[in-house]
Scaffold this active site. Structure first.
Site, PDB file in Angstrom:
ATOM      1  N   GLY A 600       0.834  -1.202   0.000  1.00  0.00           N
ATOM      2  CA  GLY A 600       0.000   0.000   0.000  1.00  0.00           C
ATOM      3  C   GLY A 600       0.863   1.244   0.000  1.00  0.00           C
ATOM      4  N   THR A 884       3.276  -0.342   7.041  1.00  0.00           N
ATOM      5  CA  THR A 884       4.005   0.869   6.656  1.00  0.00           C
ATOM      6  C   THR A 884       3.201   1.760   5.723  1.00  0.00           C
ATOM      7  OG1 THR A 884       5.072  -0.412   4.912  1.00  0.00           O
ATOM      8  CG2 THR A 884       6.275  -0.166   6.968  1.00  0.00           C
ATOM      9  N   CYS A 885       2.263   1.163   4.962  1.00  0.00           N
ATOM     10  CA  CYS A 885       1.465   1.997   4.072  1.00  0.00           C
ATOM     11  C   CYS A 885       0.549   2.927   4.859  1.00  0.00           C
ATOM     12  CB  CYS A 885       0.645   1.137   3.121  1.00  0.00           C
ATOM     13  SG  CYS A 885      -0.431  -0.040   3.958  1.00  0.00           S
ATOM     14  N   MET A 886       0.248   2.547   6.106  1.00  0.00           N
ATOM     15  CA  MET A 886      -0.615   3.360   6.967  1.00  0.00           C
ATOM     16  C   MET A 886       0.178   4.019   8.093  1.00  0.00           C
ATOM     17  SD  MET A 886      -3.535   2.959   5.569  1.00  0.00           S
ATOM     18  CE  MET A 886      -4.602   3.638   6.830  1.00  0.00           C
TER      19      MET A 886
END
Length: 917
Positions: A600, A884-886
């Site tokens: 993401g 890590t995408c959030m």
């Protein structure tokens, strides 16, 4: 051969069937033809010899006749024509024909005769008041009065001279200025060497304006004349002012500006005159490297600006000297290449200190002279500070190219650091005045090269345009010095009006004053404001591009152990439009299996960090390290990788993509390499970061007190890449050109230029091409090299945990005062800097935080409870995980700090890819 006993001749038979008689006839014809050719050549040689002898005899006779006639002429008329009377100039007199016959410009006696004849002619004209009647008699005058006065140019000039011979000045209201110009040209020696071309010079075409011809001749003799100490200050000043007026009218199309124009662009205004190319060459070559030096030294010989201006506020000889030299140099700078004489002005005159004292004193007293009163051709609305800055800035900027760190910071030459701080303030105020308070009202001047050529160099708008450029360049250079080693506060370069939300909000609009400031002088705006403007431009670009194309992804499978090769073959094939779109990565582990985790954005961050670590490793051979462990392109990369230039373009794409997506990568570039992204050249003061030893040797050479030629140095450099030694010339024929005291500064400059710019030019060019596929040059021009490094890698200082904590969010039952959260921040704070960076990478995918702080981290860092309300022992034994995408940390509610520290340390150090996500 021994006698065989047979004395008879053997008969020869031609097996081809040819007759002997036929063969003999053909041979005879050939011999006859050759004989005829030899006789013809002999006659031609004899004829040529006779012609040559006749010419020599003729010339000898002419010389003898000229000598005889010269002796008779001098015996009759005197050595200085003292025996000449008015009848000698009559139409039946042989005086003038004989004078022209015997005249030789290389004979001093003949020149005395010519001068004497001119004086006699002047005397008789004053007595009679009519040169035409003197030369042609009364019959001609009566005849000419009865005819139309539309004669030749020369006749007009003769009549003009006759009617003004006894006057101090001309008050004729209807006088054609061409004849006035021609009359001035007739009084100078230039035409005496060109008698056969007199008709061309008096052509009405306009390519030979009189003032330009007079300017060329004056400049040709200026060097010899100005070297005489008998010349007074007033004569030199008047000479300078006259040259200013003449050159201000001319358009030089072969200058450095004009040489870039096409034939269809050759347009000038009605008042400007395009010179004949030969005349332009004469003027250009006459202003050699020594003439500006002589003018400066002659005008500033007795100038003292210790207490200037006087208390009464009047401006005297000092201001006149500054006006004359600044006017002359300002026009010269804009019609001729600067490289020809800039070094001499910078190092062999006192131009910089004298002009600086003048500028400083006038600034302190808030009083500037009116230059239009001292230079009549100067526009009256030119502010007093414009003209001195137009000359001071380019000369001082040129000095900074050769000045080393010791001179600048320790010896404080050529200006003290206190003076430089004052100079920064003056330049900042001047530039803000030109860009914001009173911006240029002539935008067409900036957009058209032709308008620059045809504009009067002393017009208010032209001086304003040039000063805006040279002040911006000098102030930018001083800011670079300050970034390298501060000599003043960074805020001294900032303008108060450029700080605030209103200024930032206008940056997105083109063709306004804010955009002009950002293009011309971004250093006037604080760094944080420029970063915000830059990020807003990036966001607008993403929204525009992805809105047009649609929200699409490009997915790639990358092997971790072959990350560079896979990325180069897949991402390197993308177009510019595709590179701006979202890219998603799936990693393949060492067992050939796809790693867990959905990209993401976090996996792509990890990919960027890993590929940069791999590709920029010096062991890969594309980059080398300076002694301070800063990276720059390896000059010998082509010896290692056949596709090295394509690799550099791809790495430029990678760094551009990281910046485009707001991902910081820990790659410390050398500043002299980053300057290539801005298409800037590096100079001597950049050399210590590359080669400190070479820098010390060049300083030794610069300060060498003896004869440099004894060191046996030549204009060549030796390259040694991987055992392969090559020799490169710094100049054409450099291997035969010895370094001397006169050219040692040029040698130092060229060595620095070669090492810092030339050696890595191809690698840097390809890297820039890839980088600019995503990041426009106009965007990075907002920043200097040190700031650009911050955009790429972020700050190398300790991570600000307090800033991260104040901008963190919590979910799943956690809140800022929760016992587990307080314990968590205590544990993270106890980590070393290295482990804190590992933690940040674990939760965000990048080991460095946002440039402007964690307030700008998108999305905000969040800690989520990773267990039910009544957790089991199994729940508490789990490792923390992340998304890590959030920017999300999933943290179990551990019971102690020791357990939390152990679990966190294991998770961030496991290098397990995204298997723990």
């Amino acid at each position: 051969m021994f006698f065989s006993g047979d004395s008879s001749a053997r008969k020869r038979v031609d097996l081809g069937g040819r007759s002997t008689k036929e063969r003999d006839r053909k041979k005879l014809l050939e011999e006859t033809h050759l004989e005829r050719k030899r006789r013809m050549e002999f006659r031609q040689r004899n004829a040529a010899a006779l012609t040559f002898q006749r010419i020599l005899r003729g010339r000898s006779v002419v010389r003898a006749e000229r000598r005889r006639m010269r002796e008779e002429f001098r015996a009759r008329y005197g050595d200085r024509c003292q025996n000449v009377d008015r009848h000698c100039f009559g139409p039946d007199s042989k005086f003038l024909p004989q004078l022209l016959f015997i005249f030789d410009e290389k004979n001093a006696g003949d020149f005395n005769l010519l001068v004497g004849a001119c004086w006699k002619l002047r005397q008789f004209v004053r007595e009679s008041g009519n040169i035409v009647s003197l030369l042609s008699g009364s019959e001609y005058m009566i005849k000419r009065m009865q005819q139309d006065m539309s004669g030749s140019s020369l006749e007009h000039v003769v009549i003009l001279l006759a009617s003004h011979a006894d006057r101090e000045s001309c008050n004729c209201p209807n006088l054609d200025p061409r004849w006035s110009f021609y009359s001035q040209v007739l009084t100078v020696p230039f035409l005496l060497r060109r008698f056969p071309f007199l008709k061309q010079v008096f052509d009405d075409s306009g390519e030979f304006p009189g003032y330009a011809c007079l300017l060329g001749n004056l400049l040709e003799t200026a060097e010899a004349v100005l070297s005489q100490p008998s010349f007074t200050f007033d004569v030199v000043r008047r000479f300078s002012v006259f040259c200013i007026r003449c050159s201000n009218q001319c358009v030089f199309f072969s200058s450095t500006v004009g040489s870039t124009l096409g034939d269809d662009e050759m347009y000038v205004d009605e008042e400007s005159v395009v010179l004949n190319s030969d005349l332009e060459t004469q003027i250009s070559e006459a202003i050699d490297s020594k003439l500006p030096q002589q003018l400066v030294n002659a005008l500033f010989r007795d100038v003292s600006l210790v207490a200037y201006p006087p208390s009464g506020g009047s401006f005297g000889a000092d201001a006149a000297a500054v006006a004359a030299i600044c006017g002359f140099l300002h026009v010269t700078f804009n019609i001729l290449p600067l490289a020809r004489f800039m070094t001499g002005l910078a190092y062999k005159t006192e131009l910089v200190p004298v002009l600086w004292n003048f500028i400083k004193k006038c600034h302190e007293n808030q009083q500037w002279p009116s230059w239009s009163k001292l230079i009549k051709s100067l526009s009256g609305d030119v502010p007093g500070w414009l003209l001195p800055l137009s000359v001071f800035c380019p000369v001082y900027k040129h000095m900074l190219m050769i000045v080393d760190n010791e001179d600048f910071y320790e010896q404080e030459k050529p200006l003290s650091l206190m003076d430089i701080r004052c100079l920064v303030i003056i330049l900042k105020q001047a530039l803000w005045q030109l860009l914001w308070v009173n911006p240029s009202k002539f935008p067409a001047l900036e957009k058209s090269t032709i308008n620059l050529l045809s504009s009067k160099k002393l017009s208010s708008e032209f001086i304003q345009y040039k000063v805006k450029n040279v002040v911006s360049e000098l102030l930018s250079q001083l800011e670079d010095w300050n970034s390298r080693k501060p000599f003043t506060s960074a805020s001294d370069f900032h303008v108060q009006e450029a700080i605030g939300e209103n200024f930032i909000s206008q940056a997105s609009t083109e063709n306004n004053k804010v955009s002009d400031v950002l293009k011309q002088a971004p250093f006037l705006v604080p760094f944080t404001s420029r970063v915000r403007i830059f990020t807003s431009w990036l966001a607008a670009c993403k929204q525009r591009d992805r809105g047009l194309i649609g929200y699409t992804h490009h997915r790639f499978r990358i092997r971790r152990d072959r990350i560079f090769e896979d990325a180069f073959s897949q991402l390197g094939a993308l177009s510019e439009e595709d590179l701006r779109e979202t890219i998603r990565i799936s990693f393949i582990n060492e067992f050939g299996e796809e790693e867990a985790g959905i990209d993401g954005g976090g996996i792509f961050k990890d990919f960027m960090e890993n590929i940069t670590r791999e590709a920029f490793n010096v062991q890969y051979g594309l980059f080398k390290e300076t002694p301070n462990h800063l990276l720059y392109p390896n000059p010998g990369s082509g010896l290692i990788h056949e596709q090295h230039l394509d690799f550099f373009k791809f790495l430029g794409i990678i760094i551009g993509k990281a910046m485009f997506e707001g991902i910081l990568v820990d790659i410390p570039f050398a500043t002299f390499f980053l300057s290539k992204l801005k298409q800037k050249s590096n100079y001597l003061n950049d050399l210590p970061s590359l080669d400190p030893e070479l820098y010390r040797h060049l300083l030794f050479l610069k300060n060498f007190k003896g004869d440099v030629s004894e060191l046996e140095l030549y204009f060549v450099v030796i390259n040694n890449e991987y055992g392969e030694q090559t020799e490169s010339e710094l100049l054409p024929g450099g291997k035969d050109r010895r370094v001397t005291n006169d050219n040692v500064r040029l040698f130092i400059h060229l060595v620095a230029e070669y090492r810092l710019n030339y050696q890595i030019r191809n690698q840097s060019s390809y890297f820039s091409r890839g980088f600019q596929l995503l990041i426009q040059k106009e965007w990075i021009d907002l920043f200097n090299e040190h700031e650009l490094q911050l955009l790429i890698s972020g700050s190398s200082e300790h991570m600000d945990l307090d800033d991260l904590r104040s901008n963190a969010n919590y979910s799943g039952g956690y809140h800022p005062d929760h016992q587990v959260i307080r314990m968590f921040w205590e544990v993270v704070k106890s980590f070393s800097t290295e482990h804190q960076k590992k933690f940040l990478k674990f939760v965000t995918g990048c080991s460095r935080g946002p440039l402007l702080g964690f307030k700008y981290l998108e999305p905000k860092f969040c800690i989520q409870r990773a267990a039910p309300l009544n957790p089991s022992a199994e729940n508490l034994d789990r490792l923390p995980t992340s998304a890590t995408c959030m920017n999300l940390l999933k943290l179990p509610p551990y019971n102690s700090k020791e357990q939390m520290a152990t679990k966190l340390m294991y998770a961030i150090s496991a290098d397990a890819g995204f298997d723990l996500s």
